[in-house]
Design a protein around this motif. Structure first.
Motif, PDB file in Angstrom:
ATOM      1  N   ALA A 256     -20.092  15.511  20.509  1.00  0.00           N
ATOM      2  CA  ALA A 256     -19.254  14.628  21.319  1.00  0.00           C
ATOM      3  C   ALA A 256     -19.332  15.000  22.792  1.00  0.00           C
ATOM      4  CB  ALA A 256     -17.810  14.695  20.826  1.00  0.00           C
ATOM      5  N   ALA A 257     -19.342  16.326  23.086  1.00  0.00           N
ATOM      6  CA  ALA A 257     -19.445  16.768  24.477  1.00  0.00           C
ATOM      7  C   ALA A 257     -20.768  16.339  25.093  1.00  0.00           C
ATOM      8  CB  ALA A 257     -19.284  18.278  24.551  1.00  0.00           C
ATOM      9  N   ALA A 258     -21.841  16.461  24.314  1.00  0.00           N
ATOM     10  CA  ALA A 258     -23.142  16.031  24.829  1.00  0.00           C
ATOM     11  C   ALA A 258     -23.144  14.542  25.135  1.00  0.00           C
ATOM     12  CB  ALA A 258     -24.237  16.373  23.817  1.00  0.00           C
ATOM     13  N   GLY A 259     -22.519  13.753  24.261  1.00  0.00           N
ATOM     14  CA  GLY A 259     -22.442  12.317  24.512  1.00  0.00           C
ATOM     15  C   GLY A 259     -21.653  11.991  25.765  1.00  0.00           C
ATOM     16  N   LEU A 260     -20.527  12.701  25.974  1.00  0.00           N
ATOM     17  CA  LEU A 260     -19.728  12.479  27.169  1.00  0.00           C
ATOM     18  C   LEU A 260     -20.491  12.874  28.432  1.00  0.00           C
ATOM     19  CD1 LEU A 260     -16.270  13.788  25.888  1.00  0.00           C
ATOM     20  CD2 LEU A 260     -16.899  11.410  26.315  1.00  0.00           C
ATOM     21  N   LEU A 261     -21.195  13.989  28.369  1.00  0.00           N
ATOM     22  CA  LEU A 261     -21.959  14.426  29.536  1.00  0.00           C
ATOM     23  C   LEU A 261     -23.096  13.457  29.850  1.00  0.00           C
ATOM     24  CD1 LEU A 261     -22.116  18.268  28.868  1.00  0.00           C
ATOM     25  CD2 LEU A 261     -20.839  17.108  30.682  1.00  0.00           C
ATOM     26  N   GLN A 262     -23.744  12.945  28.815  1.00  0.00           N
ATOM     27  CA  GLN A 262     -24.817  11.982  29.056  1.00  0.00           C
ATOM     28  C   GLN A 262     -24.270  10.687  29.654  1.00  0.00           C
ATOM     29  OE1 GLN A 262     -26.658  11.653  25.209  1.00  0.00           O
ATOM     30  NE2 GLN A 262     -27.295  13.807  25.222  1.00  0.00           N
ATOM     31  N   ALA A 263     -23.063  10.286  29.202  1.00  0.00           N
ATOM     32  CA  ALA A 263     -22.442   9.096  29.789  1.00  0.00           C
ATOM     33  C   ALA A 263     -22.072   9.339  31.242  1.00  0.00           C
ATOM     34  CB  ALA A 263     -21.201   8.711  28.978  1.00  0.00           C
ATOM     35  N   ALA A 264     -21.596  10.570  31.532  1.00  0.00           N
ATOM     36  CA  ALA A 264     -21.268  10.890  32.922  1.00  0.00           C
ATOM     37  C   ALA A 264     -22.518  10.898  33.788  1.00  0.00           C
ATOM     38  CB  ALA A 264     -20.563  12.245  32.980  1.00  0.00           C
ATOM     39  N   TYR A 265     -23.605  11.421  33.245  1.00  0.00           N
ATOM     40  CA  TYR A 265     -24.844  11.467  34.028  1.00  0.00           C
ATOM     41  C   TYR A 265     -25.365  10.061  34.318  1.00  0.00           C
ATOM     42  CZ  TYR A 265     -29.541  12.526  35.564  1.00  0.00           C
ATOM     43  OH  TYR A 265     -30.696  12.592  36.307  1.00  0.00           O
ATOM     44  N   ALA A 266     -25.150   9.136  33.373  1.00  0.00           N
ATOM     45  CA  ALA A 266     -25.618   7.760  33.584  1.00  0.00           C
ATOM     46  C   ALA A 266     -24.889   7.096  34.757  1.00  0.00           C
ATOM     47  CB  ALA A 266     -25.417   6.951  32.306  1.00  0.00           C
ATOM     48  N   ARG A 267     -23.707   7.591  35.096  1.00  0.00           N
ATOM     49  CA  ARG A 267     -22.939   6.997  36.185  1.00  0.00           C
ATOM     50  C   ARG A 267     -23.059   7.757  37.502  1.00  0.00           C
ATOM     51  NH1 ARG A 267     -17.078   5.783  33.262  1.00  0.00           N
ATOM     52  NH2 ARG A 267     -17.882   4.702  31.412  1.00  0.00           N
ATOM     53  N   VAL A 268     -23.482   9.011  37.454  1.00  0.00           N
ATOM     54  CA  VAL A 268     -23.345   9.868  38.628  1.00  0.00           C
ATOM     55  C   VAL A 268     -24.173   9.388  39.804  1.00  0.00           C
ATOM     56  CG1 VAL A 268     -25.231  11.460  38.030  1.00  0.00           C
ATOM     57  CG2 VAL A 268     -23.265  12.301  39.335  1.00  0.00           C
TER      58      VAL A 268
END
Length: 556
Positions: free
Chosen positions: A28-40
């Motif tokens: 779940a943490a990896a998914g959240l981080l990947q979603a954050a990276y998609a927006r950064v």
């Protein structure tokens, strides 16, 4: 400047639930981080500097917590022992029974676990062992600092710095040092300041132990290393030595360099003169000898259609005039004493000796090709005397185009001088072709030759009948592999063992069953549960004890 510790950004566990496993939480943490990276990359326009700094701090907290989680998992996985014990029932199969024994984390470390971790993550052996050592040391010496890292607020480097200082210290000393470090808010201090503070505490609480630890650190740090520079043709030489010796060495280098700089007529800078001075001082009274191995390409046999007549193995000799162009006849040594070496003494000897050996080698290859075709019924048996006529050097039109890598322009940055290309020395750097040509004119040179597949570059060699490969075959295998064939290892082939992929005598002593392995990875193959197969082209496929496969190519 003062640093203020901030609390990590809270994360909602709704995607997996509070009772989720560690694997589910990490997913779940990896998914959240990947979603954050998609927006950064696209949402920064409306953010203030303070908002951006908050995201920077939060990202560091994530890295800190991930390091602590990985450290715990590393020590736990390394404590799993794989053992093959004899079957207690006499004469029963299997003869060995595989057992998995779980030890307490930190009480046992599997010798081969770092190899599994390194190949899985693409780490070198040194990186993998260093990372495992960090995890073991910090969890054993400073467990409360690791907890602070796991909370996200403390940088892992600070915990490692304190753990290194407390190595081999009595337990009560290590606890007192950790207490004082935690009491002084380590988040606001740099790793350098924390290490210095821990050393002062160690010297005060355990002076004798601190002195022994300092001596051990100094002893382990000294040495001389060379590594490639990012600029081709340059290498970086690093020396760590006692301060007094370094001062005397630099004084001698600087004095000689200034003298050279005053009399130079080539416009060399003072740094260049320092390099000349260091080289002159080091090489005074030292003899240097070089050995050049020319890889001579030959065309491999092509499988012909069933309706077409069988073709001969087409083997070509190089352009000898181009090959020896630039060599000073008087500078080439003549040495009959080294077994398996082709000695050359000037151009006449080169033409006579090397031509004869190449012709003999090519005739052997042609004879083997005819024998293979006869065994499958492609050619009638040849009962007449062996054909000693030199093979036709003109390929038929239906065969592959003529390929001669030695005489064709090289790719990339490599240049071509008198049949010689730039040479890459593992862990040292690139020697330009012009420098090699100059070396052949001023140094004693031994010339040898190796036959290679003109298409793939793989060294061609016939098998030896003994367990230990002959000098020529061993040289061919080392020239092909260049370094240890275990995934990720770069130890030079000259410092490695030559190993049979399939144990002798089940496997032949031939180039397609031999590989270079450093001593550590040689033991991993025989004792650590790693398995390897090799193709005729020399491509190795390694299988780890966990079942993962990794492929290595010759010279890659």
């Amino acid at each position: 400047m003062s640093l203020t510790a901030t609390t990590p950004t809270s994360v909602t566990l709704s995607p997996v639930g509070a009772d989720a496993s560690v694997a589910e939480l990490l997913g779940a943490a990896a998914g959240l981080l990947q979603a954050a990276y998609a927006r950064v990359a696209g949402d920064y326009a409306g953010l203030s500097e303070e908002d951006l700094m908050g995201d920077i701090v939060a990202a560091q907290h994530v890295q800190n917590s991930a390091w602590a989680i990985q450290s715990h998992r590393l020590t736990q996985a390394a404590a799993i022992e794989h053992r093959d014990d004899p079957n207690p029932i006499e004469g029963a199969y299997p003869l060995l029974i595989h057992r998995v024994i779980r030890h307490d984390p930190g009480s046992f470390v599997d010798e081969w676990f770092a190899l599994e971790t390194g190949t899985r993550l693409g780490w070198s052996d040194r990186h993998s062992n260093t990372r495992l050592g960090e995890a073991l040391d910090t969890l054993e010496r400073c467990p409360r600092l690791v907890d602070r890292v796991g909370s996200g607020t403390l940088d892992p480097g600070k915990a490692c710095a304190v753990a290194q200082v407390t190595t081999e210290a009595p337990d009560h000393v290590a606890r007192q040092i950790e207490d004082r470090i935690l009491a002084d808010d380590p988040e606001t201090m740099t790793a350098v300041r924390l290490r210095a503070k821990a050393r002062r505490l160690r010297a005060r609480l355990d002076p004798a132990g601190a002195d022994r630890a300092a001596q051990a650190r100094r002893r382990s740090q000294v040495g001389v290393w060379v590594s490639p520079h990012h600029e081709p043709g340059l290498s970086q030489l690093t020396a760590v030595l006692p301060t007094l010796e370094a001062a005397k060495l630099m004084a001698a280098v600087d004095e000689l360099a200034r003298e050279l700089h005053q009399v130079t007529t080539t416009g060399k800078t003072l740094p260049q003169c320092r390099v000349d001075a260091l080289t002159d001082l080091v090489l005074t009274g030292v003899g240097v000898d070089t050995q050049l191995t020319f890889t001579i390409p030959v065309a491999v046999p092509v499988t012909a259609p069933e309706t077409a007549p069988a073709q001969e193995l087409l083997c070509e000799e190089p352009d000898w005039d181009d090959l020896v162009d630039g060599f000073d006849e008087a500078s080439v040594d003549y040495d009959w004493h080294e077994d398996g070496l082709t000695p050359i003494n000037g151009l006449d000897q080169l033409d006579e000796e090397l031509r004869a050996l190449i012709a003999e080698e090519l005739e052997d290859l042609n004879a083997e090709a005819r024998a293979r075709r006869e065994s499958v019924g492609q050619d009638p048996p040849d009962t007449g005397p062996p054909d000693t006529t030199p093979p036709d050097t003109t390929p038929p039109q239906s065969g592959p185009p003529e390929v001669d890598p030695m005489m064709s322009p090289p790719t990339g940055h490599a240049r071509h001088v008198a049949g010689i290309e730039d040479v890459f020395l593992p862990r040292v750097g690139i020697i330009p072709a012009a420098v090699i040509t100059e070396l052949t004119q001023v140094l004693g040179v031994k010339l040898t030759r190796a036959l290679t597949d003109a298409t793939t570059g793989t060294v061609i060699e016939t098998a030896d009948r003994s367990y230990r490969p002959g000098a020529r075959l061993a040289r061919f295998v080392r020239a092909r592999d260049q370094h240890c064939r275990f995934p990720g290892c770069t130890r030079p082939a000259t410092l490695s063992d030559i190993d049979h992929v399939i144990r002798y005598p089940d496997g032949n002593t031939a180039a397609d069953n031999l590989q270079c392995l450093c001593r550590h990875h040689h033991r991993a193959k025989h004792e650590g549960g790693w398995h390897v197969t090799m193709t005729p082209e020399g491509v190795c496929t390694w299988t780890s004890p966990a079942g993962y496969t990794y492929e290595t190519n010759p010279g890659n």
